[in-house]
Design an enzyme around this catalytic site. Structure first.
Site, PDB file in Angstrom:
ATOM      1  CG  HIS A  61       0.665  -6.831   2.470  1.00  7.94           C
ATOM      2  ND1 HIS A  61      -0.345  -5.836   1.927  1.00  7.94           N
ATOM      3  CD2 HIS A  61       1.598  -6.964   1.331  1.00  7.94           C
ATOM      4  CE1 HIS A  61      -0.076  -5.675   0.612  1.00  7.94           C
ATOM      5  NE2 HIS A  61       1.204  -6.451   0.443  1.00  7.94           N
ATOM      6  CD  GLU A 111      -1.660 -10.079   4.552  1.00  5.22           C
ATOM      7  OE1 GLU A 111      -1.754  -9.092   5.392  1.00  5.22           O
ATOM      8  OE2 GLU A 111      -2.543  -9.934   3.555  1.00  5.22           O
ATOM      9  CG  HIS A 138      -1.396  -1.434   1.317  1.00  4.70           C
ATOM     10  ND1 HIS A 138      -2.642  -1.767   0.436  1.00  4.70           N
ATOM     11  CD2 HIS A 138      -1.418  -2.553   2.176  1.00  4.70           C
ATOM     12  CE1 HIS A 138      -3.088  -3.181   0.813  1.00  4.70           C
ATOM     13  NE2 HIS A 138      -2.171  -3.334   1.885  1.00  4.70           N
ATOM     14  CD  GLU A 165      -1.900  -3.682   5.127  1.00  4.58           C
ATOM     15  OE1 GLU A 165      -3.153  -3.357   4.995  1.00  4.58           O
ATOM     16  OE2 GLU A 165      -1.590  -4.604   4.762  1.00  4.58           O
TER      17      GLU A 165
HETATM   18 ZN    ZN Z   1      -2.071  -5.062   2.870  1.00  2.36          ZN
END
Ligand code: ZN
Length: 317
Positions: free
Chosen positions: A198, A280, A106, A143
């Site tokens: 992430h 993640e 992101h 995030e």
């Molecule tokens: Zn993400």
């Protein structure tokens, strides 16, 4: 998180009682030795149960959740630094000559560029949003801030080993890049390893980390067949070292307790021609995981865990 709103992979939620989870983890050869050691000395309670949903459903409802539109053509000629520019400090150490591309998931500015990031790009199997805003903790820690912080810590660690580290973005561009460009940066760098960082946005009670491996995809511009095996090796090593260094458990809501998931719906993986995985690191929507993710000390451990997995992979290759 890596799941834009309506276009996530609809794998049904899977949950297992803790004992089953650990037993399944034991079946993964080599990948989770650290986890087994961790289990042996006793993990802090993380038992959860109840229905789990794929993270996208939460993201859609979150204040910074997924949005959709963006224009890949707009990436040209912006005022961003060249994302592929090599970092200054590298050149000696055991990873001398190795290039690692780090992709902080992101972009903190995506939230202000919804039209751009919602435009569709070709990921081989289908068209998908250029990028997403990512998720956040309930208290608003984004995030995208997390991913940049861990990525920068990871860069320092890898450079100490002599690696050349390149970022897909370093908080230095107005939005994005799009997922296809994130893959292209790794490809153009001929990276020996690439990782996209992430944190997830799953329902509270879903805890732990998981590493996402590229599925074998041969469709349109996507052909992951040459990188599937090496990426699995990379991902399994990172899962093992992440467990050992952070003490975090493999996710209790995906991957059957292995800490590994394989997907064919992520452009950043589909379009990669170099060994690449996503991680993640935890679930921002779970208060216990959020307490870890918002801790700078824990983020350093996360970076260390990822770094050790990459170093192991590069030494073993
Ligand atoms: Zn993400």
């Amino acid at each position: 998180m890596s799941y834009p709103g309506p276009h996530f992979d609809s794998t049904p939620p899977r949950r297992r009682p803790r004992a089953r989870t650990v037993a399944l983890a034991a079946l993964v050869p080599g990948a989770l030795l650290g986890w087994l050691v961790y289990e042996a000395v006793g993990a802090p309670g993380s038992g959860t149960d109840g229905a789990a949903a794929r993270p996208s459903s939460t993201a859609a409802a979150s204040p910074t959740g997924s949005t959709d539109p963006a224009s890949p053509s707009a990436t040209a000629g912006d005022d961003a630094k060249k994302p592929g520019a090599p970092s200054p400090a590298s050149g000696s150490g055991p990873l001398k000559g190795k290039t690692v591309v780090v992709d902080p998931g992101h972009n903190p500015e995506n939230v202000r560029h919804t039209a751009e990031i919602n435009s569709k790009v070709d990921i081989g199997t289908n068209w998908k949003e250029c990028d997403t805003t990512g998720t956040s903790t309930d208290a608003g820690y984004a995030e995208a801030r997390f991913t940049l912080d861990v990525a920068r810590r990871l860069r320092t660690l890898l450079e100490e080993q002599g690696a050349t580290v390149r970022f897909t973005q370093d908080g230095d561009r107005p939005w994005g890049p799009c997922v296809d460009e994130r893959a292209r940066i790794g490809n153009d760098a001929h990276a020996d390893a690439a990782i996209s960082i992430h944190a997830d946005g799953a329902p509270a009670g879903d805890r732990g980390f998981h590493v996402i491996l590229p599925a074998s995809v041969h469709s349109g511009s996507a052909d992951t067949r040459p990188i599937v095996a090496a990426s699995a090796d990379l991902g399994e090593r990172i899962a093992g070292t992440f467990v050992r260094v952070t003490g975090s458990a493999p996710a209790n809501y995906v991957g059957d307790g292995t800490g590994l998931d394989t997907r064919k719906d992520l452009g950043g993986l589909n379009l990669s021609t170099v060994p690449k995985v996503f991680i993640e690191c935890g679930n921002m929507r779970d208060s216990k995981d959020a307490a870890l993710l918002t801790s700078s000390g824990w983020r350093q451990k996360a970076a260390q865990g990822i770094s050790e997995g990459i170093v192991s992979f590069l030494h073993g290759s």
